[in-house]
Write a protein that holds these residues in place. Structure first.
Motif, PDB file in Angstrom:
ATOM      1  N   GLU A 114      19.571  -7.421  -6.673  1.00  0.00           N
ATOM      2  CA  GLU A 114      18.540  -7.781  -6.991  1.00  0.00           C
ATOM      3  C   GLU A 114      18.288  -9.303  -7.318  1.00  0.00           C
ATOM      4  O   GLU A 114      18.883  -9.987  -7.852  1.00  0.00           O
ATOM      5  CB  GLU A 114      16.825  -7.362  -8.256  1.00  0.00           C
ATOM      6  N   SER A 115      18.093 -10.224  -5.781  1.00  0.00           N
ATOM      7  CA  SER A 115      17.298 -11.169  -5.057  1.00  0.00           C
ATOM      8  C   SER A 115      16.437 -12.163  -4.587  1.00  0.00           C
ATOM      9  O   SER A 115      15.768 -10.460  -3.877  1.00  0.00           O
ATOM     10  CB  SER A 115      18.402 -11.976  -4.963  1.00  0.00           C
ATOM     11  N   GLU A 116      15.151 -12.810  -5.191  1.00  0.00           N
ATOM     12  CA  GLU A 116      14.783 -13.098  -4.474  1.00  0.00           C
ATOM     13  C   GLU A 116      15.015 -14.758  -3.829  1.00  0.00           C
ATOM     14  O   GLU A 116      15.246 -15.509  -5.114  1.00  0.00           O
ATOM     15  CB  GLU A 116      13.258 -13.229  -4.587  1.00  0.00           C
ATOM     16  N   ARG A 117      14.526 -15.197  -2.873  1.00  0.00           N
ATOM     17  CA  ARG A 117      15.131 -16.805  -2.034  1.00  0.00           C
ATOM     18  C   ARG A 117      16.157 -17.819  -3.392  1.00  0.00           C
ATOM     19  O   ARG A 117      16.296 -18.115  -4.253  1.00  0.00           O
ATOM     20  CB  ARG A 117      13.703 -17.882  -2.787  1.00  0.00           C
ATOM     21  N   GLY A 118      17.453 -16.409  -2.826  1.00  0.00           N
ATOM     22  CA  GLY A 118      18.527 -16.843  -3.579  1.00  0.00           C
ATOM     23  C   GLY A 118      18.394 -16.917  -5.419  1.00  0.00           C
ATOM     24  O   GLY A 118      20.332 -17.075  -5.707  1.00  0.00           O
ATOM     25  N   GLU A 119      17.321 -16.362  -5.636  1.00  0.00           N
ATOM     26  CA  GLU A 119      17.545 -16.993  -7.442  1.00  0.00           C
ATOM     27  C   GLU A 119      17.799 -14.697  -7.739  1.00  0.00           C
ATOM     28  O   GLU A 119      17.475 -13.930  -7.515  1.00  0.00           O
ATOM     29  CB  GLU A 119      16.800 -16.300  -7.883  1.00  0.00           C
ATOM     30  N   VAL A 120      18.849 -14.946  -8.526  1.00  0.00           N
ATOM     31  CA  VAL A 120      19.211 -13.198  -9.146  1.00  0.00           C
ATOM     32  C   VAL A 120      18.652 -12.820 -10.023  1.00  0.00           C
ATOM     33  O   VAL A 120      17.949 -14.020 -11.468  1.00  0.00           O
ATOM     34  CB  VAL A 120      20.867 -12.688  -8.994  1.00  0.00           C
ATOM     35  N   ILE A 143      21.303  -8.084  -0.594  1.00  0.00           N
ATOM     36  CA  ILE A 143      20.305  -7.850   0.313  1.00  0.00           C
ATOM     37  C   ILE A 143      19.964  -9.155   0.559  1.00  0.00           C
ATOM     38  O   ILE A 143      19.189  -9.427  -0.114  1.00  0.00           O
ATOM     39  CB  ILE A 143      19.185  -6.171   0.790  1.00  0.00           C
ATOM     40  N   ALA A 144      19.436  -9.833   1.728  1.00  0.00           N
ATOM     41  CA  ALA A 144      19.446 -11.482   1.526  1.00  0.00           C
ATOM     42  C   ALA A 144      18.889 -11.843   3.008  1.00  0.00           C
ATOM     43  O   ALA A 144      19.304 -10.948   4.122  1.00  0.00           O
ATOM     44  CB  ALA A 144      20.305 -12.171   0.487  1.00  0.00           C
ATOM     45  N   GLY A 145      18.038 -13.246   3.361  1.00  0.00           N
ATOM     46  CA  GLY A 145      17.755 -13.583   3.786  1.00  0.00           C
ATOM     47  C   GLY A 145      18.846 -14.410   4.718  1.00  0.00           C
ATOM     48  O   GLY A 145      19.567 -14.625   4.203  1.00  0.00           O
ATOM     49  N   PRO A 146      18.429 -14.905   5.709  1.00  0.00           N
ATOM     50  CA  PRO A 146      20.135 -15.297   6.467  1.00  0.00           C
ATOM     51  C   PRO A 146      20.671 -16.474   6.047  1.00  0.00           C
ATOM     52  O   PRO A 146      21.510 -16.836   5.342  1.00  0.00           O
ATOM     53  CB  PRO A 146      19.845 -15.341   7.741  1.00  0.00           C
ATOM     54  N   GLY A 147      19.554 -17.647   5.503  1.00  0.00           N
ATOM     55  CA  GLY A 147      19.621 -19.033   5.340  1.00  0.00           C
ATOM     56  C   GLY A 147      20.043 -18.693   3.626  1.00  0.00           C
ATOM     57  O   GLY A 147      20.938 -20.238   3.669  1.00  0.00           O
ATOM     58  N   GLU A 148      20.039 -17.837   3.203  1.00  0.00           N
ATOM     59  CA  GLU A 148      20.491 -17.575   1.357  1.00  0.00           C
ATOM     60  C   GLU A 148      21.314 -17.136   1.212  1.00  0.00           C
ATOM     61  O   GLU A 148      22.191 -17.388   2.145  1.00  0.00           O
ATOM     62  CB  GLU A 148      19.580 -16.886   0.658  1.00  0.00           C
ATOM     63  N   ARG A 149      21.899 -17.797  -0.182  1.00  0.00           N
ATOM     64  CA  ARG A 149      23.478 -17.537  -0.449  1.00  0.00           C
ATOM     65  C   ARG A 149      24.141 -16.619  -0.917  1.00  0.00           C
ATOM     66  O   ARG A 149      23.995 -16.618  -2.013  1.00  0.00           O
ATOM     67  CB  ARG A 149      23.429 -18.919  -1.623  1.00  0.00           C
ATOM     68  N   GLY A 150      23.737 -15.744   0.113  1.00  0.00           N
ATOM     69  CA  GLY A 150      24.595 -14.528   0.003  1.00  0.00           C
ATOM     70  C   GLY A 150      26.140 -14.669  -0.503  1.00  0.00           C
ATOM     71  O   GLY A 150      25.751 -13.651  -1.318  1.00  0.00           O
ATOM     72  N   LYS A 151      27.158 -15.093   0.189  1.00  0.00           N
ATOM     73  CA  LYS A 151      28.432 -14.859  -0.466  1.00  0.00           C
ATOM     74  C   LYS A 151      28.430 -15.415  -1.892  1.00  0.00           C
ATOM     75  O   LYS A 151      29.021 -15.151  -2.997  1.00  0.00           O
ATOM     76  CB  LYS A 151      29.216 -15.719   0.176  1.00  0.00           C
ATOM     77  N   GLY A 152      27.520 -16.082  -2.260  1.00  0.00           N
ATOM     78  CA  GLY A 152      27.526 -17.375  -3.673  1.00  0.00           C
ATOM     79  C   GLY A 152      26.917 -16.186  -4.828  1.00  0.00           C
ATOM     80  O   GLY A 152      27.920 -16.070  -5.513  1.00  0.00           O
ATOM     81  N   GLN A 164      22.720  -9.620   5.247  1.00  0.00           N
ATOM     82  CA  GLN A 164      21.982 -10.686   6.011  1.00  0.00           C
ATOM     83  C   GLN A 164      20.932 -10.801   6.858  1.00  0.00           C
ATOM     84  O   GLN A 164      21.660 -10.662   7.882  1.00  0.00           O
ATOM     85  CB  GLN A 164      22.374 -11.940   5.320  1.00  0.00           C
ATOM     86  N   ASP A 165      19.859 -10.591   7.218  1.00  0.00           N
ATOM     87  CA  ASP A 165      19.492 -10.642   8.521  1.00  0.00           C
ATOM     88  C   ASP A 165      17.594 -11.582   8.201  1.00  0.00           C
ATOM     89  O   ASP A 165      17.536 -11.172   7.214  1.00  0.00           O
ATOM     90  CB  ASP A 165      18.639  -8.483   9.024  1.00  0.00           C
ATOM     91  N   PRO A 166      17.380 -12.224   8.833  1.00  0.00           N
ATOM     92  CA  PRO A 166      16.241 -12.533   9.109  1.00  0.00           C
ATOM     93  C   PRO A 166      14.875 -11.422   8.624  1.00  0.00           C
ATOM     94  O   PRO A 166      13.803 -11.589   7.822  1.00  0.00           O
ATOM     95  CB  PRO A 166      14.931 -12.450  10.410  1.00  0.00           C
ATOM     96  N   VAL A 167      14.715 -10.516   8.730  1.00  0.00           N
ATOM     97  CA  VAL A 167      13.580  -9.343   8.320  1.00  0.00           C
ATOM     98  C   VAL A 167      13.904  -9.234   6.658  1.00  0.00           C
ATOM     99  O   VAL A 167      13.223  -8.379   6.007  1.00  0.00           O
ATOM    100  CB  VAL A 167      13.583  -8.320   8.860  1.00  0.00           C
TER     101      VAL A 167
END
Ligand SMILES: Cc1cc2nc3c(=O)[nH]c(=O)nc-3n(C[C@H](O)[C@H](O)[C@H](O)COP(=O)(O)OP(=O)(O)OC[C@H]3O[C@@H](n4cnc5c(N)ncnc54)[C@H](O)[C@@H]3O)c2cc1C
Ligand SMILES: Cc1cc2nc3c(=O)[nH]c(=O)nc-3n(C[C@H](O)[C@H](O)[C@H](O)COP(=O)(O)OP(=O)(O)OC[C@H]3O[C@@H](n4cnc5c(N)ncnc54)[C@H](O)[C@@H]3O)c2cc1C
Ligand SMILES: Nc1ncnc2c1ncn2[C@@H]1O[C@H](COP(=O)(O)O)[C@@H](O)[C@H]1O
Lengths: 360, 281, 432
Positions: free
Chosen positions: A30-36, A63-72, A89-92
């Protein structure tokens, strides 16, 4: 842990042929705005044990937005024990919304077929887990406190409190896959991270148009985190209950907390009386905490309070009633008046710290 | 505006005790109450009725005695009450509960369309928070959980804006009607109904619907049989093997008690001592 | 709101439910108003039910009423600080159906009783407090409640609102109740597994025991203690006159705590979980304290009319009976087409006089006064009795005759010969 896994099975159980294709243990990260949310790491720690017992992989779902550090985030997940991560990762998916997240996770489950799927019992996790389980028409066990595997049937035995913690029950999902469970933050131990661990990232495309999604996030107002207590992650907590009698006496709890650099918590009656904020309530309908030291003053130790704090390493109880239930599970008990014992403890710790400072 | 509120009658879990030997629940003298979280949902629905007019229907699935809970809701001002009760429902888990409640809601919609469905955040007996999301998914309604405030409702454009408690913040969400809302606790305060409501509640002829009324033909799809989760074992929490070490030097001063505690604690838990010492720096 | 009923019954306790049930059965349009969340919710504790009174109202109550245990053994204990002396009376006769006395949990029983009243056609509303009676001159024409739109009209009101009935006082029908006429009882309910209770009291599955206690348990005040066995719990408590509590500055709770730690009682409740604590007043003034209980458009039943037999710890049966009689009076008048005037309602008084209620209360009318004036019944005697028993039982080489003599001397020394005779005479006069 895992005692059951090691026990030899009495009777050979055939695995339901419908289940053969369901493999691996999944944890929703679970992450919101890159914060897990730290509960995800706690779940990976637990998931590792289950995956080892089943001899399968432990996979994370990010699951995250495109700009977020998903791979990180995936890389971090490997450090906490994941072998593989599915990354969408997707804008929606930028802000949490039930509809796209439910679709993303159910599609993923239907494609890759895990045998176990775990989520944190946060507001996000509960919203998502209930929706996914219903869509998949499978069982979901909420707020588990212990997870064991029967290696023969590959069933997950999920134990959770019922009736406000007075009883525990063990629940199986024998005839459906995946088996789903949520776990509250701080119920499982935080595993040690090994940054050198590596894993595989599987990037999964997600096709959903913003125009097809009905609910819109107009605004997100983050909580002012500066003054917000963070009880679940505090190392030391000094908590007070109704035994302190008057709101003024709660100052004694704050005094001791200040000396120890501790967080302040309390039982439900004192929260309801408005002596402290809701975020400081410990227990079944409050926070689960896991400090190294929990000092409880004037708290009876009712089961609903106990379930939130009995994972503390050391519990010290101050209560004037020698028969108070808190003495049944505290490590140290002082039978006495909190109004005189608390100041004495404050002084004793002060003196001890002064000495440590000189020595150190 | 038609709101349906799902409520549940639960044993007051603060008063539940467990038999020390048989590990069974001792229910004697434990009063049944309306799940406290559901009252926030009901009050919110009543407030919408105050603003926009319309109807509030309460629904519960439970044994015949749950009638008392429904009457209570009527006395707060709800207009209609439906008890969904059938022996075959016994032992239903959340997946099946949401199935039966969804069937009930569909039946209700046959006579009057529904704009909003409310549930509580969670129950105090099951504590799962799963039934609300379950109903929303089955009806394919938009799901708004942990709503702390209904900001506005635009009936003409069938739109609603709410504030939702998210991890670490509040989301302002906009969605269309009909939708399902699970209401956060502490967001409002239940009203005190007037005499008219009380009389109406006392005289109300409760609708009791069984399985066939809500169109569930196969009894195997509900109750224990229809539930994917199975309770395999119920037991009391393991008591810690040792009671607290009592620091109780008769007639000793609090000061001595405190230093004795520190001494013992730090001898037995040297790591804790280091942890606390760290704070000195 | 212009609702009007034949009768409004205030309270859904024993008296109120008996009245509402009887009225509804008699075809009257009746509204019952209860301030608690549910009928009986304010009466949460265990109690003893005497079958005869309820039997007259609902003959087959045994088939469906929530009953805990039927009583097969009565113990009477006189306690001093460390011992008790007493009698245990157990009889197989008590095990013959139909049983005569049961323990009940009021919260359950009252709800059941109220359900019967509703099934008979009464309308009950809860969580509503009657704040005052509506008067037209001296005639009661309805009630005002604390709810919005709260006035309701009726041809008659039965006040069954329990011991600290404020309504009649407020309407000027009688004076304030005096502290010397009420006892304050505190009760606790202690949960224990059914088998533990049965083992501790040596009873079978549905059988029960009562212990009545007197002596130093009341710390020298006028009062008694009691212990009842329910299915999965034990009710115990102690009651003393309110005036005595005031004078002696003992808190009821401290008294109950002392009782629980008494070496004869502690083992009976050991390991239990205390669930409820409740304090409640009991009218103990007896016959002489009964106020005017009827008037123009109003009747009083149950504790509100001080109908309690303190000596025999009977209350709920008197409450049910008076509630029933009040209701019957109204039903009969209604059937005869007569208005509910004070003159016509005096019929209630005649019914009371003809029933066991007034006969019993009259018999014991001197009792409260005697106990008020003679505290030795609660202080000196228990200790003397206990000492006497010890002297007799202990085998220590002293011959029995000498022992008897020393016992006699100790009584005389403590009370004087004349005092003893006087006490005996007073006691005899009171119950004669
Ligand atoms: C659905 C549900 C959820 C709940 N969730 C929670 C929850 O999340 N958290 C929670 O805490 N509770 C919760 N509760 C409430 C819980 O059941 C208890 O009521 C509560 O924990 C009791 O709080 P307490 O110990 O402060 O008060 P009490 O039970 O009143 O205890 C006070 C204690 O202080 C002692 N004391 C008195 N005077 C002194 C003195 N001078 N010095 C020292 N000690 C003294 C007394 O001996 C007593 O043991 C929940 C209940 C329900 C039904
Ligand atoms: C500790 C104790 C032990 C006892 N043990 C026994 C026993 O073993 N056996 C026995 O026979 N008797 C016993 N009694 C006595 C017995 O409980 C009473 O005599 C009996 O309950 C009287 O019934 P009632 O209907 O008059 O009053 P209650 O049962 O007190 O009912 C009065 C009702 O009126 C309601 N009410 C009051 N004011 C208002 C208002 N203004 N508006 C609306 N509602 C109102 C109250 O909430 C209550 O429900 C005991 C009493 C006590 C206190
Ligand atoms: N049997 C039921 N009947 C009606 N509503 C229910 C029932 N069970 C649960 N609910 C609703 O679903 C919410 C969540 O319940 P739970 O998933 O059990 O925590 C509750 O607050 C109720 O609003």
């Amino acid at each position: 842990m895992n005692e059951q896994a090691r026990k030899p099975a009495r009777k050979k159980v055939e695995l339901d042929p419908r289940f053969v294709s369901y493999r691996h243990v999944w944890v929703f990260i679970e992450s919101e705005r890159g914060e897990v949310h730290p509960v995800s790491w706690e779940l990976l720690g637990e998931g590792r044990k289950l995956a080892d017992a089943l001899n399968v992989d432990l996979c994370g779902v990010v699951i995250a937005g495109p700009g977020e550090r998903g791979k990180g985030i995936c890389a971090e997940a490997f450090g906490y024990g994941a072998d593989k991560c599915y990354l969408l990762q997707d804008p929606v998916l930028a802000d949490y919304r039930n509809e796209p997240y439910t679709k993303a996770l159910t599609d993923l489950v239907n494609t890759y077929q895990p045998e176990i799927l775990m989520l944190g019992a946060s507001t996000l996790g509960r919203d998502l887990a209930g929706s996914v389980a219903t869509t998949l028409k499978t069982g979901l066990v909420a707020d588990c406190t212990e997870l064991l595997i029967d290696t023969e049937s590959r069933n997950l035995a999920a134990t959770r409190p019922t009736f406000g913690g007075s009883l525990l029950c063990t629940i199986l999902t024998q005839r459906h896959r995946p088996q789903m469970a949520t776990v509250r933050p701080r119920v499982m131990a935080m595993p040690d991270a090994d940054p050198s661990r590596r894993g595989e990232i599987v990037e999964v495309p997600f096709a959903m148009l913003e125009t097809s999604i009905i609910t819109k996030v107009l605004e997100y107002i983050p909580d002012d985190s500066r003054d917000k207590p963070n009880l679940p992650f505090a190392d030391i907590i000094v908590a007070g209950g109704r035994g302190l009698k008057k709101p003024e006496n709660f100052a004694l709890v704050w005094d001791l907390a200040r000396v120890l650099g501790a967080e302040v918590g309390g039982s439900r009656p004192v929260v309801q009386a408005g002596w402290i904020e809701l975020d400081r309530q410990v227990g079944q309908s409050g926070k689960t905490v896991r400090p190294k030291l929990y000092i409880a003053a004037g708290i009876s130790g009712a089961i609903q309070h106990r379930v939130g704090m009995d994972g503390a390493d050391v519990i010290v109880a101050i209560n004037s009633d020698p028969k108070a239930p808190i003495f049944d599970f505290a490590h140290y008990g002082i039978v006495g008046n909190a109004m005189t014992v608390l100041p004495a403890l404050t002084e004793a710790f002060k003196a001890h710290l002064a000495q440590a400072r000189k020595a150190g | 505006m038609h709101s349906v509120v799902c409520i549940k009658q639960v044993p007051d879990s603060a008063q539940i005790r467990v038999h020390p030997v048989t590990n069974t629940i001792m229910r004697q003298g434990v009063p049944a109450i309306i799940n406290p979280y559901d009252l926030f949902a009901l009050e919110e629905a009543l407030r919408l009725k105050d603003r926009f007019g319309g109807t509030v229907t309460v629904v519960t699935m439970g044994p015949p005695m749950a009638e008392a809970a429904l009457r209570k809701c009527l006395s707060y001002g709800a207009d209609d009450a439906i008890l969904v009760s059938d022996r075959s429902f016994a032992g239903s888990d959340t997946l099946v509960t949401s199935y039966a409640l969804t069937a009930t809601l569909r039946k209700i919609m046959e006579s009057m369309p529904v704009d909003l469905i409310f549930t509580g955040k969670q129950t105090i007996d099951g504590d799962t928070a799963q039934v609300g999301p379950g109903i929303a998914k089955r009806l394919d309604y938009q799901l708004l959980t942990y709503v702390s405030k209904i900001v506005d409702v635009d009936l003409e454009h069938r739109e609603i804006r709410v504030e939702r408690r998210a991890e670490g913040g509040v989301q302002l969400l906009k969605t269309t009607l009909p939708c399902l809302i699970t209401m956060l606790e502490g967001t409002n305060e239940m009203r005190f109904g007037d005499l008219d409501d009380l009389f109406r509640a006392a005289r109300y002829e409760l609708k009791v619907w069984d399985r066939t009324v809500i169109g569930i033909e196969d009894p195997e799809t509900v109750g224990v049989k229809g539930s994917p989760t199975v309770v395999s074992k119920v037991f009391a929490p393991r008591p810690r093997s040792q009671r607290a070490e009592i620091i109780d030097l008769q007639d000793d001063s609090p000061k001595n008690l405190a230093s004795t505690l520190l001494a013992r604690m730090f001898t037995q838990h040297p790591k804790l001592e280091r942890e606390i010492a760290k704070r000195a720096r | 709101m212009a609702e009007k009923f034949d009768v409004i019954v205030v309270g859904a306790g024993m008296a109120g439910n008996a009245a509402a049930y009887t009225l509804a059965k008699g075809g009257l349009n009746v509204l019952q108003i209860e301030r608690g969340e549910t009928p009986g919710s304010k009466n949460v504790q265990g109690a003893i039910l005497y079958a005869d009174a309820i039997e007259k109202i609902i003959p087959d109550f045994r088939d469906e009423a929530p009953l805990e245990r039927h009583l097969i053994e009565q113990r009477v204990w006189v306690l001093d600080d460390s011992s008790y002396i007493g009698t245990h009376y157990r009889s197989e006769a008590f095990n013959q159906e139909p049983y005569n006395r049961y323990t009940i949990i009021r919260a359950h029983f009252d709800q059941w009783f109220n359900k019967k009243a509703r099934e008979a056609g009464a309308l009950t509303i809860c969580e509503t407090t009657v704040s005052e009676l509506l008067l037209d001159g001296k005639k009661v024409i309805g009630v005002r409640t604390d709810r919005k739109g709260g006035e309701i009209y009726a041809d008659a009101v039965i006040l069954a609102d329990g011991v600290n009935s404020r309504l009649a006082v407020k309407a000027g029908f009688h004076a304030e109740i005096q502290p010397r006429d009420v006892a304050l009882a505190v009760k606790e309910i202690h949960f224990l597994p059914q088998e533990t209770i049965e083992a501790r009291f040596n009873i079978g599955e549905e059988e029960g025991v009562v212990i009545e206690m007197a002596g130093k348990i009341s710390a020298g005040m006028m009062g008694t203690g009691f212990l009842y066995t329910n299915k999965e719990s034990i009710t115990l408590g102690v009651g003393c006159m309110l005036s005595d509590f005031k004078q002696q500055k003992v808190t009821p709770y401290a008294l109950l705590d002392r009782m629980k730690s008494h070496p004869s009682i502690a083992p009976l409740i050991a390991g239990s979980e205390m669930k409820e604590y409740a304090a409640h007043l009991i009218p103990e003034g007896g016959y002489n304290a009964i106020p005017q209980v009827w008037g123009d458009g109003w009747l009083i039943a149950g504790d509100a009319g001080q109908f309690v037999n303190g000596i025999h710890r009977e209350g709920s049966n008197l409450a049910m009976t008076t509630g029933m009689l009040a209701a019957q009076t109204l039903v009969e008048l209604k059937q005869a087409g007569k208005p509910f005037t004070a003159g016509n309602l005096a019929k209630y008084k005649r019914k009371l006089d003809d029933s066991f209620v007034m006969k019993d209360l009259k018999k014991y009318r001197r009792m409260p006064d005697i106990f008020h004036k003679n505290k030795q019944f609660f202080t000196t005697y228990p200790e003397l009795l206990s000492k006497a028993a010890q002297t007799l039982i202990r085998v220590d080489g002293v011959d029995k005759k000498t022992k008897e003599k020393s016992i006699k001397q100790s009584f005389v020394a403590a009370r004087s010969r004349l005092g003893l005779i006087g006490d005996a005479f007073r006691f005899w006069r009171a119950v004669e």
